[in-house]
Design a protein around this motif. Structure first.
Motif: not given
Length: 272
Positions: A217-221, A227-232, A266-271
C-alpha cells in the motif's frame, strides 16, 4: 500610432468542473480496484488443506502429552515440549502466502535479508541464504556467487566444517545465494520495511500478510494514486476537448497493467 485591437476574450471552460468530477471517479475506482487486489492477494488456494492440517494439531498435542505423562515426565517439562511442538506444527501447517511467484518472493527475500537481524548473513547483507530456509520462502529467482581469493593478495580464510572449497580460476571458498533481481528497488524499500517493522514489532516472517500488504500500500498504491492525479492535471492542461481529455485520462488510468502490478514488488510502477 495605430489603435491596438482589444484582446480576444477567453471563453470560459464550462466543462472543467464536470471533467474534474469524472477524473475523481476514475481515480477512486482505480484506487478501489488496486486496494481490493492488494488485500486479497494470495499465492494458491490452500485454505482447505491448511485448515485440515490445523485441525490435526490439537489431537497430536494431546497424544504427545499423554505419551510424556506415561513416561513420567514433569508437567513443566511437558509444557515446554508441547509449546515447541505446537510452534513447529503451526509453522508446517501454514501453506498460503501473500507472494505470488518466485519472481515476487525473490525481492521480498532481499528485503528480509536487509532488515531482519536473524535473516542477515554476516559480511553479505544482500545474501538470502537464511531467508530461503524458512517455510514458504522458497524462490527459483536467485543466483550463486562464490567468494574468490586470489593468492597472494588475499590469504585463504580459515575453513569451518561444512564449508565448500574447489579450484576454479583461483581459489574459492563458500559463497552465497542472492536474488537475481536488481537490488536498487529492494534497497529503497528496505527503508519502508524498517519503519513498518519498528512501528509494529512484526516482520514478514511473523506476519507476512499484514506487513506485506502494508508495504504494498505504501510503496505501490499511494505512489500510483499520486501519478494518476498528476497525469489528469497534465492531460487537462494540454487537451483541447472534453471528450479527448476524458478519454486520455481513462486510457492512462485503466488502459495499462500498472494497476495489475500493484499486487507485487516490481520495477514497473516506479518507472512509470
Amino acid at each position: 500610432m495605430l489603435p491596438q485591437e482589444p484582446a480576444a476574450a477567453v471563453a470560459p471552460d464550462s466543462g472543467k468542473s464536470l471533467r474534474h468530477a469524472v477524473y475523481a471517479v476514475m481515480i477512486a475506482a482505480a484506487a478501489g480496484i488496486m486496494l481490493g487486489r492488494i488485500l486479497a492477494v494470495d499465492s494458491i488456494d490452500y485454505y482447505r488443506l491448511e485448515a485440515e492440517r490445523r485441525k490435526q494439531i490439537e489431537p497430536e498435542l494431546a497424544r504427545r502429552t499423554a505419551e510424556m505423562r506415561a513416561a513420567g515426565r514433569s508437567e513443566e517439562e511437558i509444557a515446554q515440549k508441547i509449546a515447541q511442538v505446537r510452534d513447529d506444527l503451526e509453522q508446517k501447517s501454514q501453506l498460503s502466502r501473500p507472494f505470488l511467484s518466485g519472481n515476487d518472493r525473490s525481492r521480498w527475500c532481499t528485503l528480509r535479508a536487509l532488515v531482519e537481524p536473524d535473516m542477515r548473513v554476516p559480511g553479505a547483507p544482500y545474501a538470502i541464504d537464511r531467508v530461503i530456509q524458512q517455510p514458504n520462502w522458497d524462490t527459483i529467482d536467485m543466483v550463486k556467487h562464490d567468494r574468490r581469493y586470489q593468492p597472494p593478495e588475499e590469504p585463504l580464510p580459515q575453513l569451518k566444517p561444512g564449508d565448500r572449497i574447489r579450484d576454479w580460476d583461483g581459489r574459492q571458498v563458500g559463497g552465497h545465494l542472492y536474488s537475481s533481481k536488481p537490488p536498487l528497488y529492494p534497497t529503497l524499500l528496505a527503508g519502508v520495511y524498517w519503519a513498518v517493522h519498528k512501528a509494529t514489532g512484526e516482520t514478514l516472517g511473523t506476519q507476512p500478510y499484514l506487513i506485506g500488504r502494508t508495504i504494498l500500500i505504501i510503496s505501490q498504491w499511494l505512489p500510483l494514486l499520486v501519478y494518476f492525479v498528476l497525469l489528469t492535471r497534465l492531460i487537462d492542461s494540454f487537451g483541447s476537448t472534453d471528450w479527448g481529455r476524458v478519454f486520455a485520462a481513462g486510457a492512462g488510468i485503466f488502459g495499462t497493467f500498472l494497476t495489475t502490478f500493484s499486487t507485487v514488488l516490481n520495477n514497473h510502477l516506479p518507472a512509470a
